[in-house]
Design a protein around this motif. Structure first.
Motif, PDB file in Angstrom:
ATOM      1  N   TYR A  19      -9.949 -16.620   1.309  1.00 43.37           N
ATOM      2  CA  TYR A  19      -9.658 -15.374   2.374  1.00 43.37           C
ATOM      3  C   TYR A  19      -8.900 -15.966   3.621  1.00 43.37           C
ATOM      4  CZ  TYR A  19     -11.904 -12.427  -1.089  1.00 43.37           C
ATOM      5  OH  TYR A  19     -11.955 -11.997  -2.437  1.00 43.37           O
ATOM      6  N   GLU A  20      -8.923 -17.399   3.813  1.00 41.15           N
ATOM      7  CA  GLU A  20      -8.561 -17.907   5.084  1.00 41.15           C
ATOM      8  C   GLU A  20      -7.082 -17.765   5.589  1.00 41.15           C
ATOM      9  OE1 GLU A  20      -8.506 -22.358   6.385  1.00 41.15           O
ATOM     10  OE2 GLU A  20     -10.285 -21.912   5.562  1.00 41.15           O
ATOM     11  N   ASN A  21      -6.211 -17.849   4.553  1.00 39.12           N
ATOM     12  CA  ASN A  21      -4.732 -17.473   4.636  1.00 39.12           C
ATOM     13  C   ASN A  21      -4.333 -16.318   4.107  1.00 39.12           C
ATOM     14  OD1 ASN A  21      -4.165 -20.001   6.231  1.00 39.12           O
ATOM     15  ND2 ASN A  21      -4.558 -21.119   4.404  1.00 39.12           N
ATOM     16  N   GLN A  22      -3.204 -15.815   4.300  1.00 38.86           N
ATOM     17  CA  GLN A  22      -2.744 -14.604   3.682  1.00 38.86           C
ATOM     18  C   GLN A  22      -1.454 -14.886   2.735  1.00 38.86           C
ATOM     19  OE1 GLN A  22      -2.017 -11.505   6.681  1.00 38.86           O
ATOM     20  NE2 GLN A  22      -4.396 -11.281   7.185  1.00 38.86           N
ATOM     21  N   ASP A  23      -1.763 -15.371   1.758  1.00 40.18           N
ATOM     22  CA  ASP A  23      -0.499 -16.069   0.860  1.00 40.18           C
ATOM     23  C   ASP A  23      -0.032 -15.092  -0.194  1.00 40.18           C
ATOM     24  OD1 ASP A  23      -0.598 -18.570   1.969  1.00 40.18           O
ATOM     25  OD2 ASP A  23      -2.471 -19.177   0.826  1.00 40.18           O
ATOM     26  N   TYR A  24      -1.018 -14.110  -0.799  1.00 33.36           N
ATOM     27  CA  TYR A  24      -0.720 -13.189  -1.678  1.00 33.36           C
ATOM     28  C   TYR A  24      -1.418 -11.873  -1.443  1.00 33.36           C
ATOM     29  CZ  TYR A  24       0.361 -17.398  -4.528  1.00 33.36           C
ATOM     30  OH  TYR A  24       1.014 -18.498  -5.181  1.00 33.36           O
ATOM     31  N   CYS A  25      -0.758 -10.664  -1.641  1.00 27.79           N
ATOM     32  CA  CYS A  25      -1.247  -9.498  -1.381  1.00 27.79           C
ATOM     33  C   CYS A  25      -2.396  -9.281  -2.236  1.00 27.79           C
ATOM     34  CB  CYS A  25      -0.302  -8.623  -1.701  1.00 27.79           C
ATOM     35  SG  CYS A  25       0.840  -8.415  -0.213  1.00 27.79           S
ATOM     36  N   PHE A  26      -3.389  -8.709  -2.003  1.00 25.93           N
ATOM     37  CA  PHE A  26      -4.487  -8.366  -2.768  1.00 25.93           C
ATOM     38  C   PHE A  26      -4.680  -6.925  -2.730  1.00 25.93           C
ATOM     39  CE2 PHE A  26      -9.212  -7.739  -3.349  1.00 25.93           C
ATOM     40  CZ  PHE A  26      -9.192  -8.234  -4.736  1.00 25.93           C
ATOM     41  N   ILE A  27      -4.318  -6.250  -3.782  1.00 30.91           N
ATOM     42  CA  ILE A  27      -4.059  -4.692  -3.919  1.00 30.91           C
ATOM     43  C   ILE A  27      -5.491  -4.034  -4.330  1.00 30.91           C
ATOM     44  CG2 ILE A  27      -2.597  -2.767  -4.758  1.00 30.91           C
ATOM     45  CD1 ILE A  27      -0.711  -5.103  -5.342  1.00 30.91           C
ATOM     46  N   LYS A  28      -5.752  -3.152  -3.449  1.00 26.84           N
ATOM     47  CA  LYS A  28      -6.895  -2.105  -3.846  1.00 26.84           C
ATOM     48  C   LYS A  28      -6.330  -0.772  -3.862  1.00 26.84           C
ATOM     49  CE  LYS A  28     -10.067  -4.948  -1.115  1.00 26.84           C
ATOM     50  NZ  LYS A  28     -11.256  -5.015  -0.297  1.00 26.84           N
ATOM     51  N   PRO A  29      -7.406   0.144  -4.544  1.00 25.71           N
ATOM     52  CA  PRO A  29      -6.904   1.635  -4.753  1.00 25.71           C
ATOM     53  C   PRO A  29      -6.428   2.261  -3.333  1.00 25.71           C
ATOM     54  CG  PRO A  29      -8.761   1.207  -6.064  1.00 25.71           C
ATOM     55  CD  PRO A  29      -8.595   0.219  -4.970  1.00 25.71           C
ATOM     56  N   SER A  30      -6.848   1.750  -2.036  1.00 22.73           N
ATOM     57  CA  SER A  30      -6.528   2.561  -0.733  1.00 22.73           C
ATOM     58  C   SER A  30      -4.988   2.106  -0.474  1.00 22.73           C
ATOM     59  CB  SER A  30      -7.063   1.797   0.293  1.00 22.73           C
ATOM     60  OG  SER A  30      -7.107   0.423   0.345  1.00 22.73           O
ATOM     61  N   ASP A  31      -4.395   1.159  -1.348  1.00 22.89           N
ATOM     62  CA  ASP A  31      -2.870   0.925  -1.162  1.00 22.89           C
ATOM     63  C   ASP A  31      -2.124   1.716  -1.764  1.00 22.89           C
ATOM     64  OD1 ASP A  31      -2.984  -1.655   0.485  1.00 22.89           O
ATOM     65  OD2 ASP A  31      -4.015  -2.460  -1.090  1.00 22.89           O
ATOM     66  N   LEU A  32      -2.583   2.415  -2.951  1.00 18.85           N
ATOM     67  CA  LEU A  32      -1.839   3.649  -3.775  1.00 18.85           C
ATOM     68  C   LEU A  32      -1.995   4.807  -3.412  1.00 18.85           C
ATOM     69  CD1 LEU A  32      -2.587   0.838  -5.532  1.00 18.85           C
ATOM     70  CD2 LEU A  32      -2.461   2.377  -7.408  1.00 18.85           C
ATOM     71  N   ASN A  33      -1.151   5.938  -3.427  1.00 18.37           N
ATOM     72  CA  ASN A  33      -1.225   7.139  -3.470  1.00 18.37           C
ATOM     73  C   ASN A  33      -1.237   7.911  -4.578  1.00 18.37           C
ATOM     74  OD1 ASN A  33       1.454   7.782  -3.454  1.00 18.37           O
ATOM     75  ND2 ASN A  33       1.830   7.333  -1.242  1.00 18.37           N
ATOM     76  N   ASP A  34      -0.873   9.402  -4.319  1.00 22.00           N
ATOM     77  CA  ASP A  34      -1.018  10.282  -5.379  1.00 22.00           C
ATOM     78  C   ASP A  34       0.470  10.263  -6.243  1.00 22.00           C
ATOM     79  OD1 ASP A  34      -3.783  10.806  -5.501  1.00 22.00           O
ATOM     80  OD2 ASP A  34      -3.433  12.405  -3.812  1.00 22.00           O
ATOM     81  N   ASN A  35       1.456   9.858  -5.476  1.00 22.47           N
ATOM     82  CA  ASN A  35       2.656   9.570  -6.098  1.00 22.47           C
ATOM     83  C   ASN A  35       2.871   8.248  -6.553  1.00 22.47           C
ATOM     84  OD1 ASN A  35       3.536  12.450  -5.796  1.00 22.47           O
ATOM     85  ND2 ASN A  35       3.548  11.551  -3.485  1.00 22.47           N
ATOM     86  N   VAL A  36       3.789   7.994  -7.558  1.00 22.93           N
ATOM     87  CA  VAL A  36       4.262   6.813  -7.581  1.00 22.93           C
ATOM     88  C   VAL A  36       5.222   5.983  -6.317  1.00 22.93           C
ATOM     89  CG1 VAL A  36       5.806   5.311  -9.268  1.00 22.93           C
ATOM     90  CG2 VAL A  36       4.771   7.108 -10.215  1.00 22.93           C
ATOM     91  N   ILE A  37       4.513   4.870  -6.111  1.00 20.12           N
ATOM     92  CA  ILE A  37       5.075   4.190  -4.916  1.00 20.12           C
ATOM     93  C   ILE A  37       5.372   2.839  -5.409  1.00 20.12           C
ATOM     94  CG2 ILE A  37       3.814   5.569  -3.236  1.00 20.12           C
ATOM     95  CD1 ILE A  37       1.958   3.122  -2.878  1.00 20.12           C
ATOM     96  N   GLN A  38       6.343   2.137  -4.895  1.00 19.02           N
ATOM     97  CA  GLN A  38       6.708   0.864  -4.844  1.00 19.02           C
ATOM     98  C   GLN A  38       5.959   0.238  -3.802  1.00 19.02           C
ATOM     99  OE1 GLN A  38      10.633   0.152  -5.067  1.00 19.02           O
ATOM    100  NE2 GLN A  38      11.208   1.370  -6.822  1.00 19.02           N
ATOM    101  N   LEU A  39       5.065  -0.888  -4.068  1.00 14.75           N
ATOM    102  CA  LEU A  39       4.335  -1.604  -3.251  1.00 14.75           C
ATOM    103  C   LEU A  39       4.871  -2.945  -2.788  1.00 14.75           C
ATOM    104  CD1 LEU A  39       0.636  -1.368  -4.362  1.00 14.75           C
ATOM    105  CD2 LEU A  39       1.676  -0.528  -2.473  1.00 14.75           C
ATOM    106  N   PHE A  40       5.272  -3.099  -1.410  1.00 14.74           N
ATOM    107  CA  PHE A  40       5.923  -4.292  -0.884  1.00 14.74           C
ATOM    108  C   PHE A  40       4.978  -5.027  -0.098  1.00 14.74           C
ATOM    109  CE2 PHE A  40       9.408  -1.385  -1.914  1.00 14.74           C
ATOM    110  CZ  PHE A  40      10.307  -2.485  -2.443  1.00 14.74           C
ATOM    111  N   ASP A  41       3.655  -4.395   0.186  1.00 16.78           N
ATOM    112  CA  ASP A  41       2.823  -5.098   1.003  1.00 16.78           C
ATOM    113  C   ASP A  41       1.514  -4.519   0.614  1.00 16.78           C
ATOM    114  OD1 ASP A  41       1.535  -6.846   2.992  1.00 16.78           O
ATOM    115  OD2 ASP A  41       2.339  -5.755   4.600  1.00 16.78           O
TER     116      ASP A  41
END
Length: 172
Positions: free
Chosen positions: A23-45
């Motif tokens: 967890y030292e650097n922020q090289d890759y996104c680590f997606i959790k349910p809080s990054d999603l919502n009730d519609n289909v979204i496109q995740l860029f971060d």
């Protein structure tokens, strides 16, 4: 057709929090349910990130992978637009086969959210396991029809955005 006929199905995992290098650097996104919502979204971060050193212990997936929350808030759907990312164990993912459009697949899954909710097997914290998720049936039209659907959805989304800009601007 079952979900696993649309692509490779997997479940995320969390790299050990005891290993600070993960967890030292922020090289890759680590997606959790809080990054999603009730519609289909496109995740860029995503809110959380992992270090490239966690790549070997993470289940990484490519751009256009469809993500579905399957523990807790079951049925949130997103499409990862990141070149490479990972997610936690509350999310199942589908890496679409070449003949599957990720936009169609994401919307088909969201349309069948009630099915996912009906098979969630815990009264307090709903859980849909990977096997149940893999067997979820959704229609599988031809690839051309999937593309037509995706273009239609993009036009509808664009028109909603344009409507918002025209009717809800702050300069009124």
């Amino acid at each position: 057709q079952p979900i696993d006929s649309f692509g490779v199905v997997g479940t995320g995992n969390t790299p050990s929090m005891k290993i600070s290098e993960y967890y030292e650097n922020q090289d890759y996104c680590f997606i959790k349910p809080s990054d999603l919502n009730d519609n289909v979204i496109q995740l860029f971060d995503s809110d959380y990130k992992i270090d490239k050193r966690a790549e070997t212990v993470s289940r990484m997936f490519p751009k256009n992978t469809v993500l579905v929350s399957c523990i807790g808030s079951v049925g949130k759907v997103a499409i990862s637009k990141l070149e490479k990312s990972s997610c936690n164990q509350q999310i199942n993912y589908v890496i679409p086969f070449d003949n599957v459009d990720s936009t169609y697949l994401a919307h088909a899954i969201l349309f069948n959210k009630n099915y996912l909710l009906s098979i969630a097997n815990a009264p307090v914290v709903p859980i849909v396991n990977k096997s149940q998720f893999s067997r979820m049936p959704i229609p599988k039209p031809s690839y051309d029809d999937q593309i037509r659907y995706a273009k239609f959805v993009q036009q509808v989304d664009k028109s909603k955005f344009e409507y918002f800009l025209i009717h809800f601007r702050g300069d009124r």
